[in-house]
Design a protein around this motif. Structure first.
Motif, PDB file in Angstrom:
ATOM      1  N   GLN A 144       0.831  -1.211   0.000  1.00 29.30           N
ATOM      2  CA  GLN A 144       0.000   0.000   0.000  1.00 29.30           C
ATOM      3  C   GLN A 144       0.865   1.261   0.000  1.00 29.30           C
ATOM      4  O   GLN A 144       0.558   2.229  -0.715  1.00 29.30           O
ATOM      5  N   LYS A 145       1.919   1.259   0.786  1.00 25.60           N
ATOM      6  CA  LYS A 145       2.802   2.423   0.835  1.00 25.60           C
ATOM      7  C   LYS A 145       3.479   2.670  -0.508  1.00 25.60           C
ATOM      8  O   LYS A 145       3.581   3.820  -0.962  1.00 25.60           O
ATOM      9  N   ARG A 146       3.882   1.600  -1.161  1.00 25.35           N
ATOM     10  CA  ARG A 146       4.554   1.766  -2.457  1.00 25.35           C
ATOM     11  C   ARG A 146       3.591   2.279  -3.516  1.00 25.35           C
ATOM     12  O   ARG A 146       3.943   3.160  -4.312  1.00 25.35           O
ATOM     13  N   LEU A 147       2.378   1.741  -3.523  1.00 17.56           N
ATOM     14  CA  LEU A 147       1.380   2.222  -4.487  1.00 17.56           C
ATOM     15  C   LEU A 147       1.054   3.686  -4.243  1.00 17.56           C
ATOM     16  O   LEU A 147       0.905   4.468  -5.188  1.00 17.56           O
ATOM     17  N   LYS A 148       0.957   4.067  -2.978  1.00 21.75           N
ATOM     18  CA  LYS A 148       0.641   5.457  -2.652  1.00 21.75           C
ATOM     19  C   LYS A 148       1.759   6.391  -3.114  1.00 21.75           C
ATOM     20  O   LYS A 148       1.508   7.463  -3.688  1.00 21.75           O
ATOM     21  N   GLU A 149       3.008   6.003  -2.895  1.00 16.39           N
ATOM     22  CA  GLU A 149       4.132   6.848  -3.300  1.00 16.39           C
ATOM     23  C   GLU A 149       4.221   6.991  -4.823  1.00 16.39           C
ATOM     24  O   GLU A 149       4.609   8.038  -5.324  1.00 16.39           O
ATOM     25  N   ASN A 150       3.858   5.942  -5.544  1.00 15.84           N
ATOM     26  CA  ASN A 150       4.008   5.967  -7.002  1.00 15.84           C
ATOM     27  C   ASN A 150       2.858   6.673  -7.717  1.00 15.84           C
ATOM     28  O   ASN A 150       3.076   7.261  -8.788  1.00 15.84           O
ATOM     29  N   HIS A 151       1.646   6.630  -7.162  1.00 13.20           N
ATOM     30  CA  HIS A 151       0.486   7.053  -7.948  1.00 13.20           C
ATOM     31  C   HIS A 151      -0.406   8.079  -7.263  1.00 13.20           C
ATOM     32  O   HIS A 151      -1.364   8.531  -7.883  1.00 13.20           O
ATOM     33  N   MET A 152      -0.137   8.437  -6.035  1.00 11.06           N
ATOM     34  CA  MET A 152      -0.993   9.436  -5.388  1.00 11.06           C
ATOM     35  C   MET A 152      -0.836  10.781  -6.080  1.00 11.06           C
ATOM     36  O   MET A 152       0.269  11.225  -6.372  1.00 11.06           O
ATOM     37  N   GLY A 153      -1.945  11.431  -6.339  1.00 11.66           N
ATOM     38  CA  GLY A 153      -1.952  12.711  -7.033  1.00 11.66           C
ATOM     39  C   GLY A 153      -2.310  12.612  -8.503  1.00 11.66           C
ATOM     40  O   GLY A 153      -2.590  13.630  -9.139  1.00 11.66           O
ATOM     41  N   ALA A 154      -2.299  11.397  -9.062  1.00 11.35           N
ATOM     42  CA  ALA A 154      -2.694  11.232 -10.459  1.00 11.35           C
ATOM     43  C   ALA A 154      -4.191  11.450 -10.610  1.00 11.35           C
ATOM     44  O   ALA A 154      -4.966  11.292  -9.659  1.00 11.35           O
ATOM     45  N   VAL A 155      -4.620  11.822 -11.830  1.00 10.01           N
ATOM     46  CA  VAL A 155      -6.017  12.185 -12.091  1.00 10.01           C
ATOM     47  C   VAL A 155      -6.535  11.402 -13.278  1.00 10.01           C
ATOM     48  O   VAL A 155      -5.838  11.260 -14.294  1.00 10.01           O
ATOM     49  N   VAL A 156      -7.755  10.895 -13.152  1.00 15.95           N
ATOM     50  CA  VAL A 156      -8.446  10.220 -14.255  1.00 15.95           C
ATOM     51  C   VAL A 156      -9.677  11.047 -14.599  1.00 15.95           C
ATOM     52  O   VAL A 156     -10.456  11.413 -13.711  1.00 15.95           O
TER      53      VAL A 156
END
Length: 364
Positions: A144-156
């Protein structure tokens, strides 16, 4: 029959073949991409906003999505009904997304069932849930931490507005949502099959591609279908962008094709070496058998043990072989046993000599 050694260096042959096949130009490392804002393609949907009553409520309350074997009957497609790696970029430039192609939906046993009609794929109303236990919780937290660091802030972007990947995404906060995310991600390939399944899982439960959709009112607090789909789509889009910008690095399918081609050529070369070895072995065996029989006949004649003696003409030689068949085989076995015993004696002598030299060095 005595054994024969073939004077062929197999290791050198294989090394030469492998060296020829592995010659390729060095590849450039991929450039990392920041996933702060990955703009996805909006999709429109008007005719498929309604779902069967009760189906969405039941499925959103599942604690874990069940697995199932895929039954790929139609081409895969991603956001907007097209391949995520090829048709997403043109749609971004145009600013309009193509409608969902219901007839290209994929089936999965127990989840997505084929029913025919305008919308040939529907959700199975009786999906069997699965309760998983014994998972290492620290590992789930690390994912979960890795996914959050890589993709948080992206927009669809959707027809009703933009959906941002925030820290409140249920994949980041709920273990059950993370497991469902990883189940979809397990179907990952270059064509975006995992995106297609996640999209089907979403649109068959919620009218998320309608302009009048409002996630605050149409989604329950426990719903995670939109969170899972958006995160999968963002991750796949970022990877596709990295592959396009790297330029020098071939795609995974191209790498697999090149590897398979090299392996095929290597196998072909190895096959030729083995064929040559088999041919040489047959020739050596035939020569050894012929030579052993001739030498045994002469030996028995010199010893006076050959029945009938050596003939005066070639035609009578067959009769001599027939009459002395047993004694020929017995003599051959005796000679072979003597040769094996002599080899062992020579090895023993070599060991004794080596031991004697070691003792001499110690005394010095």
């Amino acid at each position: 029959m005595p054994g024969f050694d073939i004077g062929l260096d197999i290791d050198a042959e294989l090394a030469g073949i492998s060296k020829k096949q592995n010659q390729s130009e060095p590849r450039q490392p991929k450039k990392p991409i920041s996933a702060e804002r990955v703009k996805a393609v909006p999709e429109t949907q008007s005719e498929h906003s309604q779902v069967k009553p009760g189906v969405g409520q039941t499925l959103t309350e599942l604690q874990a999505m069940p697995g199932g074997g895929t039954e790929s009957q139609m081409p895969t497609h991603s956001h907007g009904g097209e391949d995520a790696s090829s048709s997403e970029a043109p749609a971004k430039k145009k600013g309009a997304a193509p409608p969902i192609d219901w007839k290209r939906f994929k089936t999965m046993t127990g989840i997505f069932e084929h029913v025919g009609g305008d919308r040939p794929v529907r959700l199975n109303p009786e999906i069997k849930p699965s309760q998983v236990s014994g998972l290492p919780e620290p590992m789930l937290g690390a994912v979960q931490k890795r996914l959050k660091e890589n993709h948080m802030g992206a927009v669809v972007s959707f027809p009703w507005g933009e959906f941002e990947i925030t820290e409140k995404n249920r994949v980041f906060t709920q273990k059950s949502s993370l497991i469902r995310y990883l189940l979809f991600d397990a179907f990952r390939d270059d064509a975006g099959t995992h995106i297609q399944y996640a999209k089907q899982w979403l649109v068959l439960q919620h009218p998320v591609f309608d302009k009048g959709f409002n996630p605050d009112t149409h989604l329950k607090p426990t719903s995670d279908e939109l969170d899972i789909y958006a995160l999968l789509f963002v991750a796949h889009t970022a990877e596709a962008f990295n592959d396009e910008t790297s330029g020098s690095s071939p795609s995974r399918s191209e790498q697999d094709y090149q590897t398979a081609e090299r392996l095929g050529m290597l196998n072909l070369g190895v096959g030729r070496v083995l064929d040559k070895l088999n041919e040489q072995e047959k020739l050596f065996r035939a020569y050894a058998e012929r030579h052993a029989v001739m030498q045994t006949v002469i030996l028995l004649d010199r010893m006076g043990l050959l029945v009938g003696g050596l003939p005066r003409d070639v035609g009578e030689f067959v009769r001599v072989l027939e009459e002395n068949r047993d004694i020929l085989a017995e003599t051959d076995a005796t000679v072979s046993g003597h040769i094996d015993a002599e080899k062992e004696r020579q090895k023993r002598l070599v060991r004794q000599e080596r031991l004697r030299k070691m003792q001499q060095r110690e005394f010095r």
